[in-house]
Design a protein around this motif. Sequence first.
Motif, short mmCIF file in Angstrom:
data_model
loop_
_atom_site.label_atom_id
_atom_site.label_comp_id
_atom_site.label_asym_id
_atom_site.label_seq_id
_atom_site.Cartn_x
_atom_site.Cartn_y
_atom_site.Cartn_z
N GLY A 94 0.64 -1.31 0.03
CA GLY A 94 0.00 0.14 -0.53
C GLY A 94 0.47 1.49 0.12
O GLY A 94 0.60 2.36 0.07
N LEU A 95 2.04 1.36 0.13
CA LEU A 95 3.07 2.25 -0.19
C LEU A 95 3.74 2.47 -1.51
O LEU A 95 3.34 1.85 -1.61
CB LEU A 95 4.25 2.52 0.93
N ASP A 96 3.47 3.68 -2.13
CA ASP A 96 4.12 4.19 -2.72
C ASP A 96 5.76 4.65 -2.77
O ASP A 96 6.39 5.32 -1.84
CB ASP A 96 4.09 5.95 -3.58
N VAL A 101 7.96 7.28 -0.49
CA VAL A 101 9.33 6.91 0.29
C VAL A 101 10.48 7.97 -0.42
O VAL A 101 10.62 8.34 0.92
CB VAL A 101 9.19 6.03 1.26
#
Lengths: 220, 220
Positions: free
Chosen positions: B164-166, B170
């Motif tokens: 779910g992180l980009d 980051v």
Amino acid sequence: MESLDEKPKRRTFKGLAPEVRQRERHERFMEAGLALYGTRGYHGVTVKELCSEAKLTERYFYESFKDREALFGAVYQRQVEQLRERVLAVIRRHLPDPRAMARAGLETFFQGLREDPRCARILFVDVLSISPAMTEQSRQVTSGLSGFLLQFTQALYPQLRAQGLDPEIVATGLVGACINVAMHWVYGGFAQPVEAVRDNCYALFEAMILTWSVKASKAG
Amino acid sequence: MESLDEKPKRRTFKGLAPEVRQRERHERFMEAGLALYGTRGYHGVTVKELCSEAKLTERYFYESFKDREALFGAVYQRQVEQLRERVLAVIRRHLPDPRAMARAGLETFFQGLREDPRCARILFVDVLSISPAMTEQSRQVTSGLSGFLLQFTQALYPQLRAQGLDPEIVATGLVGACINVAMHWVYGGFAQPVEAVRDNCYALFEAMILTWSVKASKAG
DNA sequence: TACTTCTGACAATGCTTCATGTCAACATTC
DNA sequence: GAATGTTGACATGAAGCATTGTCAGAAGTA
């Protein structure tokens, strides 16, 4: 005889008291400053342009501000305070859930920049290259920001121990992360949804807290 | 008849070929640019001052550079490449231990700024407020940096899934963290030892990797 | 209506900058 | 040593800028 040193009597004009008129002019210059500084930067804007944007003349510019830099400083300060107020209000509204507070605060921060991208340039770019005084002002603002961040996390996680880390440096880093993400987001035309930006920045915060917990529990 | 269009014959002077002399002048302006732009910023420096710093005259300035901005761009580009080369070299030297690579790379980055604080201002501050072209150039540099960072961590931890992180956001955040820490470190007069700065920034990297691992193992 | 203040347009000053040009003194080659 | 390229100091011109000043007319007051 007081004909030599008597001041002109200030009086109403178009139904408005002198102070009101002056405050209105001041306001129009603040708006013009935001509009021009925020789009073309500090160095690319002249007093004449500010005046024509405000639909006033030089004479009124110098009535309200000592020079171009004074106007920029005032605009900068106002933007900082507006954004800070908004973020603090939202954080308070999500008490006492730390996760919700942090996420909502971040989201408000980014929303604010999207609603008015002009303030991004003023807050993060130009302020650094105007004068040593403005640079110092900016340094104090971001230092205050990391100070708040520090206080916030330490209040929420009092058991956290830095374990060889310097919380001040880490906080400075996290603030820098948000600013850089924000700048790329703004200048990239808001390609990602605000939720994505918010979540990824929050992940950085959470990662640090996690690390601290892990190290603390390992140590304890 | 060639008397009208015959070019002046360029010849040696003080024992030096024309190209050598010209390159030397070019170099002196690059040095002057680093010295003045790096301390007083782009907007506070005039061509005349650059010339007097280089102990040459305007005529030679315009021989080497189209205008003030061109000199700044050249200085900027050189500083970027120098720092990049140094960091990459150190990273390679610590293959294949990822922890050592990251820490050594960070340390070299900060060491470089301490050895020549002038380049901090050029690299991080002024470049953003000169022109849209320079801003774009800077954007590309930091984008390239986060791209490298991304590639680096993904090569080392191929099992990591963003969950779910980009990763791009980051990485942008981590780069911003390093830059902000660096700026406060430089402008704070190098109050902390370089090891502290290095370790705290590294902690941010490690925290993210840890988070990713945790999320990935939870998910898998 | 007579007087005063307020306002906007613009002139004027004095300064600085960029960029180009001039010229005499110097160095080198032939 | 004569011819010619090279150099540095300075001049020039055009442009832009910050800042102050002038002035006629509009708006308010008595």
